[in-house]
Design a protein around this motif. Sequence first.
Motif, PDB file in Angstrom:
ATOM      1  N   SER A  30       0.804  -1.222   0.000  1.00  0.00           N
ATOM      2  CA  SER A  30       0.000   0.000   0.000  1.00  0.00           C
ATOM      3  C   SER A  30       0.839   1.275   0.000  1.00  0.00           C
ATOM      4  CB  SER A  30      -0.929   0.020   1.228  1.00  0.00           C
ATOM      5  OG  SER A  30      -0.167   0.092   2.421  1.00  0.00           O
ATOM      6  N   ARG A  78       2.592   4.602  -0.961  1.00  0.00           N
ATOM      7  CA  ARG A  78       2.243   5.637  -1.925  1.00  0.00           C
ATOM      8  C   ARG A  78       3.494   6.365  -2.409  1.00  0.00           C
ATOM      9  NH1 ARG A  78       2.355  10.866   0.447  1.00  0.00           N
ATOM     10  NH2 ARG A  78       1.035  11.726  -1.189  1.00  0.00           N
ATOM     11  N   ASP A 121      -3.628   9.015   6.970  1.00  0.00           N
ATOM     12  CA  ASP A 121      -3.192   7.616   6.985  1.00  0.00           C
ATOM     13  C   ASP A 121      -3.404   7.036   8.375  1.00  0.00           C
ATOM     14  OD1 ASP A 121      -2.018   5.160   6.710  1.00  0.00           O
ATOM     15  OD2 ASP A 121      -0.040   5.891   6.127  1.00  0.00           O
TER      16      ASP A 121
END
Length: 639
Positions: free
Chosen positions: A318, A320, A401
């Motif tokens: 995941s 980024r 997040d």
Amino acid sequence: MTSRRNPATVVDCLKVPIGSVPHNSTVSKVRFGPFEIDLHTRELRKRGLKLKLSGQAFKILAILVERPNELVTREELRERLWPADTFVDFEHGVNTSIKRLRQVVGDSAASPRYIETLPRRGYRFVSPVEYFAPTIAAVPQAAPTPNSRRSLLIASVLLFFALLAIGAGSLNRRRSSASGPEINRLAVLPFDGPTDREQEYFTDGMTDSLITELGQLSALRVTSQTSSMHYKGTHKPLAEIAHELNVDAFVEGSVERSGNQVRIRAQVIRASTDTQIWARTFDGDIRDIFTMQSQVAQAIANEIRVRITPQEQSHLHSARAVNPQALDAYLEGRYFWNKFTREAVLKSMEYFQLSIQNDPNYAPAYAGLADAHIVFANLFGRPTEEFPKAKEAVAKALNLDDSLVEAHVALAAIHLFFDWDLPAVRKELVRAKELNPNFTRIYNLEAYCFEISGDLPSSIAVMKEGLQLDPLSLISGVDLGYAYSFARRPSDAILQFRKTLEIESNFSMAHSGLGFAYEQQQDFAKAREEYRAALAENPDDSFLLAMLARADARTGDTSAARRTLRELEARSQRQFVDQTLMAMINVGLSDKDAAVGNLRRAINERSPKLIWLNADHIYDDLHSDPRFTDILHRIGFQQ
């Protein structure tokens, strides 16, 4: 018999061809300086003591001493030791082997005594060398007969297939080297990289990032960044480091950066055998650095066969993209934040803010900013000003997040030190441990919760659990010492503080903790000695001045104590000084009224130090005072 000329062959016994050197002559031992190489047993000794050196590092040493003062090119090493079908990355392998070799013989790349690097070309052995050849009695040779020729032919064929099998077995061992004892405990040693300050922060940040990535795997125990960085720039043997950190394997590597391009080289070394079991190079764009780090962590986990849960697998995939300028500023911020001085923490805030300006959606920068305000509030600033800023930053981080462990730990710290809300603290710590069970600050905060709740045995147990992950952490070592003191076990506290000082003899917090424990034993002379040792490192520290003043008062030197009290009160007119410090001195002076007044003002200031009010032996004389009980109720941490 000795000779200082080149031997006929040095690595014959390693089954390595020598090229133009005649094969009908061999040597058995090579000496240089205090070292002796036994080529038959593949052992390196120093003044008779066997050293830990094996694998490719030993073979490179054998090749180098074969031709002293001559260039041995990297291409030659590749051809002789890293066949084309070998899956291990050559560049990383040779760099790591040379580094390991220098560690064992105590050599330096900057000032070589034995191994000189010729940039972009290869290496040269620059020390005088002696060769020892075995004495072999001459045996008369008969003329060959047809039967002997036939036997020689059969033997040659058998030898060919035997060598083929050995070669295949060797390659198979390289490919299956992760087999063996299970690897459950891992340490990531500081990565190599440019030594200039402008790039040091980036290399250290990449080490920390990989530790965080691997730390998310619940089946793996990963040594904390604090303990790993203790070995930065050292040349300790891996076996010694493995013993100190209690790990099964190491991750070593290097980081190279050119503009926006990054290369990460990593390898896994099994501690028990000092052998490489995996190595690989990763290349990518700086914007994808966290994806690269996830790939490194995934590859290591796969190689050592660590079980990865679906949730952990999802998180590894995941990552980024990140703005390069935001990343640089963030890593600079963490570099300064880890120094914990007033100037460095303020500098870290500037860098975190710069990171946010470059990328307003970069969650780690907000978490870093929150951490900076929390540290500043605990050590230097006014809590009522710093904690609200920390709250704002951490809320933004979690909004961006929610899987960021640093943000949940920061929020737990705010709930503990400012909100005085234990249930909220524990909720955040549970979530943080789900995200990264190897994040050691979780254990510090969890232990604090037990301390202020009066469950001292649990506090000590949790502190010890955290120290298993971070055995060289000075902060965790001091925290365990204070836990023993709060449990009214000053002898154990003294031993723990001394153990911490063995790691860093000038660590002022350990000296002040030792003074604190000596006070419990009514040994005020030793207590004052330790407080002065702490002040020698931080002469302007208000907390340390208050600790010494209290000990002065307890020994009857009330004039010195009152002088420090007046100094701190005057200082509070210019900058923030925690009221609990004046309260400590007034307790030592037996002025309960003044001490209670200080503590009431500390409540209004939301002093973080109030959370230990009930556990701290300093305030034992106030426990029977109803006003003190009222203060405990207002804080909400009474037993």
